[in-house]
Structure formats: C-alpha cells, structure tokens
Design a protein around this motif. Structure first.
Motif, mmCIF file in Angstrom:
data_model
loop_
_atom_site.group_PDB
_atom_site.id
_atom_site.type_symbol
_atom_site.label_atom_id
_atom_site.label_comp_id
_atom_site.label_asym_id
_atom_site.label_seq_id
_atom_site.Cartn_x
_atom_site.Cartn_y
_atom_site.Cartn_z
ATOM 1 N N LEU A 89 5.531 -1.430 28.957
ATOM 2 C CA LEU A 89 6.330 -2.045 27.894
ATOM 3 C C LEU A 89 7.137 -0.964 27.175
ATOM 4 N N GLY A 90 8.098 -1.390 26.383
ATOM 5 C CA GLY A 90 8.799 -0.460 25.508
ATOM 6 C C GLY A 90 10.312 -0.491 25.621
ATOM 7 N N LEU A 91 10.827 -0.666 26.822
ATOM 8 C CA LEU A 91 12.274 -0.624 26.996
ATOM 9 C C LEU A 91 12.964 -1.737 26.210
ATOM 10 N N ILE A 92 12.430 -2.942 26.301
ATOM 11 C CA ILE A 92 13.064 -4.067 25.615
ATOM 12 C C ILE A 92 12.913 -3.933 24.105
ATOM 13 N N ASP A 93 11.778 -3.376 23.650
ATOM 14 C CA ASP A 93 11.581 -3.156 22.212
ATOM 15 C C ASP A 93 12.692 -2.272 21.654
ATOM 16 N N LEU A 94 12.885 -1.127 22.307
ATOM 17 C CA LEU A 94 13.867 -0.154 21.841
ATOM 18 C C LEU A 94 15.289 -0.677 21.994
ATOM 19 N N GLY A 95 15.493 -1.523 22.987
ATOM 20 C CA GLY A 95 16.830 -2.026 23.237
ATOM 21 C C GLY A 95 17.282 -3.114 22.286
ATOM 22 N N ALA A 100 11.900 3.683 17.709
ATOM 23 C CA ALA A 100 10.772 4.353 18.361
ATOM 24 C C ALA A 100 9.523 4.344 17.494
ATOM 25 N N GLU A 101 9.681 4.617 16.206
ATOM 26 C CA GLU A 101 8.516 4.662 15.317
ATOM 27 C C GLU A 101 7.878 3.286 15.170
ATOM 28 N N GLN A 102 8.688 2.252 15.007
ATOM 29 C CA GLN A 102 8.152 0.896 14.898
ATOM 30 C C GLN A 102 7.468 0.459 16.194
ATOM 31 N N THR A 103 8.046 0.850 17.322
ATOM 32 C CA THR A 103 7.443 0.492 18.603
ATOM 33 C C THR A 103 6.089 1.173 18.758
ATOM 34 N N ALA A 104 6.007 2.437 18.354
ATOM 35 C CA ALA A 104 4.727 3.149 18.421
ATOM 36 C C ALA A 104 3.688 2.488 17.519
ATOM 37 N N GLU A 105 4.107 1.970 16.396
ATOM 38 C CA GLU A 105 3.172 1.258 15.515
ATOM 39 C C GLU A 105 2.673 -0.012 16.189
ATOM 40 N N ASN A 106 3.539 -0.678 16.925
ATOM 41 C CA ASN A 106 3.108 -1.878 17.645
ATOM 42 C C ASN A 106 2.165 -1.545 18.798
ATOM 43 N N VAL A 107 2.296 -0.359 19.368
ATOM 44 C CA VAL A 107 1.316 0.091 20.363
ATOM 45 C C VAL A 107 -0.065 0.140 19.726
ATOM 46 N N ARG A 108 -0.140 0.707 18.532
ATOM 47 C CA ARG A 108 -1.429 0.821 17.846
ATOM 48 C C ARG A 108 -1.998 -0.557 17.495
ATOM 49 N N LYS A 109 -1.143 -1.484 17.102
ATOM 50 C CA LYS A 109 -1.605 -2.850 16.826
ATOM 51 C C LYS A 109 -2.127 -3.506 18.103
ATOM 52 N N PHE A 140 20.451 5.971 22.587
ATOM 53 C CA PHE A 140 19.342 5.174 23.104
ATOM 54 C C PHE A 140 18.409 6.047 23.944
ATOM 55 N N GLY A 141 18.981 6.918 24.756
ATOM 56 C CA GLY A 141 18.152 7.831 25.532
ATOM 57 C C GLY A 141 17.268 8.690 24.643
ATOM 58 N N ALA A 142 17.791 9.097 23.483
ATOM 59 C CA ALA A 142 16.993 9.891 22.547
ATOM 60 C C ALA A 142 15.851 9.068 21.972
ATOM 61 N N GLN A 143 16.105 7.786 21.715
ATOM 62 C CA GLN A 143 15.037 6.911 21.234
ATOM 63 C C GLN A 143 13.942 6.737 22.289
ATOM 64 N N VAL A 144 14.340 6.593 23.545
ATOM 65 C CA VAL A 144 13.356 6.491 24.622
ATOM 66 C C VAL A 144 12.503 7.751 24.681
ATOM 67 N N ALA A 145 13.157 8.909 24.616
ATOM 68 C CA ALA A 145 12.411 10.173 24.675
ATOM 69 C C ALA A 145 11.456 10.300 23.491
ATOM 70 N N LYS A 153 1.237 10.763 21.930
ATOM 71 C CA LYS A 153 0.427 11.099 20.758
ATOM 72 C C LYS A 153 -0.526 9.958 20.414
ATOM 73 N N SER A 154 -0.045 8.713 20.524
ATOM 74 C CA SER A 154 -0.907 7.569 20.233
ATOM 75 C C SER A 154 -2.081 7.514 21.195
ATOM 76 N N VAL A 155 -1.821 7.759 22.473
ATOM 77 C CA VAL A 155 -2.904 7.761 23.465
ATOM 78 C C VAL A 155 -3.926 8.831 23.118
ATOM 79 N N ALA A 156 -3.446 10.025 22.766
ATOM 80 C CA ALA A 156 -4.365 11.106 22.403
ATOM 81 C C ALA A 156 -5.185 10.748 21.163
#
Length: 214
Positions: A89-95, A100-109, A140-145, A153-156
């Motif tokens: 997941l992730g491409l459609i979120d960012l698009g 990026a920060e909000q998407t990472a928060e949704n990963v944690r949720k 957009f590429g920078a947001q993906v990166a 970091k979230s996985v760790a």
C-alpha cells in the motif's frame, strides 16, 4: 496493484503457486473479498481470473490505501483468522489522499488495529515501488522517498517478538517499462517480482518456503 484487473493472474496468484511448490505446511489465502477490478465498468466486480482455480480471497481494493485499510483490517483479521498479512500500500495514499507523514501515521493505525484483532499477527510490509508518477513528478517522487524512509522507521519502532513485522525489499531491478503495463500496475513480470519480494522477506525472516526463482 494487489487486487488486479479482469484477465490477470495477480502477484497473489504467483505467490500462491510458489508456496504450493515450496512450503510443506498447510496454508490458505484469506480475506473478505474475491473480485478483480473490472476496467470496463470501473467497479470491483469481476471474477475473470486468468486461472479460474486460484483461491481468490483477499483484502484489496482499486484506489484503496492505508487510509482506507486501517479501519477495515481489524474486522478482516478477526473474521478470516489471518495470522500473516502481506501488505502493498501507499502509492494511492500519496497520490490522492495523504502526505508522507499522514500515510505513516495510518500505517501505525493499521498495525494497532491488526494487533487488536490478533496480538500475534505477523506482517510483511512492502515499500512503495517504482512508478511512472514518481519518475515524472519530482515533488511526488520526494514524497514517495520520504514515506519509504518513514515506513522503515515505523517497522523498526513497531516490530516486537510476539507480533513481528518485516520490511520487504523493493523488487531488485524493477523497471516500470518492462514490469508494468502502464508505468504503475504490474504485468506478468511485475507480478513475479512483487511475489518474489514477499517470499524473500518471509524466507529470510521466518524461514518460510524457499527463495523465489529468478
């Protein structure tokens, strides 16, 4: 990229075929959905898999990302009794939906809800892989990166012994001109490469199955 379109095999099929050949224990693909996306009607209503005998259960949606799946994953895990989640997941979120920060928060949720349903759930998370928009649109590429860094970091941060999380490596040498049919969605080559990324993570992390063939 996970649900697939009418007439496709999907990377889920490639993974299933590999596990059938290389994994000795029992396993099932589970989830509350079975359909493919029908491009003609732009609805998730097709059952026209390239192999009609493929066990079709999944939890994926055309145009759905972390923001959509975080509220759904708990119920899906409870109902299907899933014990391993393979997540791309992730491409459609960012698009379209979140930065990026909000998407990472949704990963944690998502992780929290999955663990609430099964405290011993295991997860393999795939970073956003190369795609045409990231190549053509520098911001957009920078947001993906950035998101991929935040995902690592979230996985760790969230990995724990009773509910381990693996970060899959993006498919090596993934080429949007060779491995997709439109710069984003995988063709047969791409399906094999994505399946291989999940298999490699499970093999290296948990000793499940054997490495995916080149």
């Amino acid at each position: 990229m996970t649900i697939g379109s009418a007439g496709e095999h999907t990377w889920r099929y490639r993974l299933w075929r590999h596990l059938c050949k290389t994994y000795d224990g029992p396993f099932s693909l589970v989830g509350p959905r079975e359909t493919l996306h029908d491009k003609a009607t732009d609805t998730p209503t097709s059952y026209a898999y390239a192999d009609p005998d493929f066990p079709r259960a999944h939890l994926a949606g055309w145009g759905e990302g972390w923001v959509h799946m975080a509220p759904l994953i708990g119920g899906a895990v409870r109902e299907s009794r899933a014990d391993v989640l393979l997540v791309s997941l992730g491409l459609i979120d960012l698009g379209f939906y979140t930065d990026a920060e909000q998407t990472a928060e949704n990963v944690r949720k998502f992780v929290a809800e999955a663990r609430r349903a099964n405290p011993r759930i295991r997860m393999v998370l795939l970073p956003v892989i190369p795609n045409i928009r990231a190549e053509a649109d520098a911001p957009f590429g920078a947001q993906v990166a950035l998101f991929n860094d935040l995902l690592a970091k979230s996985v760790a941060d969230l990995d724990e012994p009773r509910s381990p999380i693996l970060l899959a490596s993006p498919p090596p040498s993934y080429d949007i001109h060779r491995d997709t049919y439109d710069g984003t969605h995988p063709n047969a080559n791409g399906e094999h490469r994505i399946a291989g990324a999940f298999v490699e993570a499970m093999y290296q992390g948990w000793g499940i199955a054997r490495p995916y063939p080149a």
